[in-house]
Write a protein that holds these residues in place. Sequence first.
Motif, short mmCIF file in Angstrom:
data_model
loop_
_atom_site.label_atom_id
_atom_site.label_comp_id
_atom_site.label_asym_id
_atom_site.label_seq_id
_atom_site.Cartn_x
_atom_site.Cartn_y
_atom_site.Cartn_z
N TYR A 1 0.83 -1.20 0.00
CA TYR A 1 0.00 0.00 0.00
C TYR A 1 0.87 1.25 0.00
O TYR A 1 0.61 2.20 -0.73
N VAL B 1 0.05 7.81 8.85
CA VAL B 1 0.67 6.70 9.58
C VAL B 1 -0.07 5.43 9.16
O VAL B 1 -1.27 5.29 9.44
N GLN B 2 0.61 4.56 8.45
CA GLN B 2 -0.04 3.37 7.90
C GLN B 2 -0.55 2.49 9.04
O GLN B 2 0.18 2.18 9.98
N LEU B 3 -1.81 2.09 8.94
CA LEU B 3 -2.43 1.21 9.92
C LEU B 3 -2.54 -0.20 9.34
O LEU B 3 -2.60 -0.35 8.14
N ASP C 1 -5.61 11.63 6.49
CA ASP C 1 -6.48 10.46 6.66
C ASP C 1 -7.84 10.85 7.24
O ASP C 1 -8.79 10.07 7.19
N ILE D 1 -12.37 -5.75 0.83
CA ILE D 1 -11.29 -6.42 0.07
C ILE D 1 -10.93 -7.66 0.87
O ILE D 1 -10.28 -7.57 1.91
N LEU E 1 -9.45 -11.82 -4.91
CA LEU E 1 -10.06 -10.80 -4.05
C LEU E 1 -11.55 -10.74 -4.31
O LEU E 1 -11.99 -10.73 -5.46
N PRO F 1 -11.42 -6.28 -7.38
CA PRO F 1 -10.77 -4.97 -7.24
C PRO F 1 -11.25 -3.99 -8.31
O PRO F 1 -12.10 -4.35 -9.13
N GLY F 2 -10.70 -2.76 -8.26
CA GLY F 2 -11.00 -1.79 -9.31
C GLY F 2 -12.20 -0.90 -8.99
O GLY F 2 -12.72 -0.22 -9.88
N GLY G 1 -11.04 0.76 -3.88
CA GLY G 1 -9.60 0.76 -3.55
C GLY G 1 -8.82 1.88 -4.23
O GLY G 1 -8.18 2.69 -3.56
N PRO G 2 -8.85 1.95 -5.57
CA PRO G 2 -8.11 3.02 -6.24
C PRO G 2 -8.58 4.41 -5.84
O PRO G 2 -7.80 5.37 -5.85
#
Length: 297
Positions: A50, A97-99, A121, A234, A248, A268-269, A272-273
């Motif tokens: 990510y 800060v990535q969780l 965020d 996801i 997925l 996906p698609g 998410g994006p």
Amino acid sequence: MAAQLIDGKAIAEQIRQELKAEVDVLKQKYGKAPGLAVVLVGERKDSQTYVRNKKKACDEVGIVSFGTDLPETASEEEVLQVVAAYNADPAVHGILVQLPLPRGIDEQRVLDAISIEKDVDGFHPLNIGRLAMRGRDPLFVPCTPKGCLELLKRSGVQLSGKKAAVVGRSNIVGMPAALLLQREDATVTVIHSRTPDAQRICAEADIIIAACGKAEMVGGDWIKPGAAVIDVGINAVDDPNAKRGYRLVGDVNFAEAAEKAAKITPVPGGVGPMTIAMLLRNCVDGAARSFEAEVSA
Ligand SMILES: Nc1nc(=O)c2c([nH]1)NC[C@@H]1CN(c3ccc(C(=O)N[C@@H](CCC(=O)O)C(=O)O)cc3)C=[N+]21
């Protein structure tokens, strides 16, 4: 399949192009570029992926990205020090800060330490609190729910006066999504694991946002004919025939739902994006506010 596909990948690409043009204008006007700092603690493979994708997206639109990688063993104080340094750095307009953070680090304490002016965020309680209040505006709205609303708007789905169901009540997606829909004058029901008659309530909704984290839980019987369905889930499910050994799926049973919905996002698609596109949007907005404040100071 009766439903029209809401193509999140294409819409996100469109938004990135719009942002690139805005960033060029900011550079011309102020001689500076927006900056995003991404803090990654630990070695989770999914988090690394990510973070890599976020940095790539920044490059594409002309946002300067800064990164700090700390080991799994980093202390809470070390993470707080990194946040404090980015809070004080004028070249940084957004801090992510990535969780999830490793066990033993108080996630809430770390998120609360991010300056609300750089909270791209939208997880700071002050930003969430403002989102929940009529007549107030947060500085930033959380990226995933913001992406859901953007998908609905850009697909021409009317929200005002409509019934909406949000499946899931997390701080990151479900609750802010419900607040955003309500701010658009939809009448919103939040469905969760203790809701009696979840399926029946959902099946009355014109708009469904599914964010419960359970693979394919929202089946065809949950969908009102003609509804718009946004699938935030996801989930990896084992599939020996798939390239990576898994595929997925979302929180919606796509094949069933697509027979009844008017519009639906794929996984996906889909969402998410858009999450990444909205992160870039927030960062550019934060930078524009900061540049403007410096000029008028
Ligand atoms: N502080 C913080 N902010 C976040 O925004 C945040 C986070 N922590 N931790 C993890 C989650 C997850 N997340 C995603 C972003 C993009 C896709 C995405 O682009 N997915 C693609 C590809 C999916 C794939 O192939 O793996 C798609 O759905 O089409 C997914 C998930 C952001 N998160």
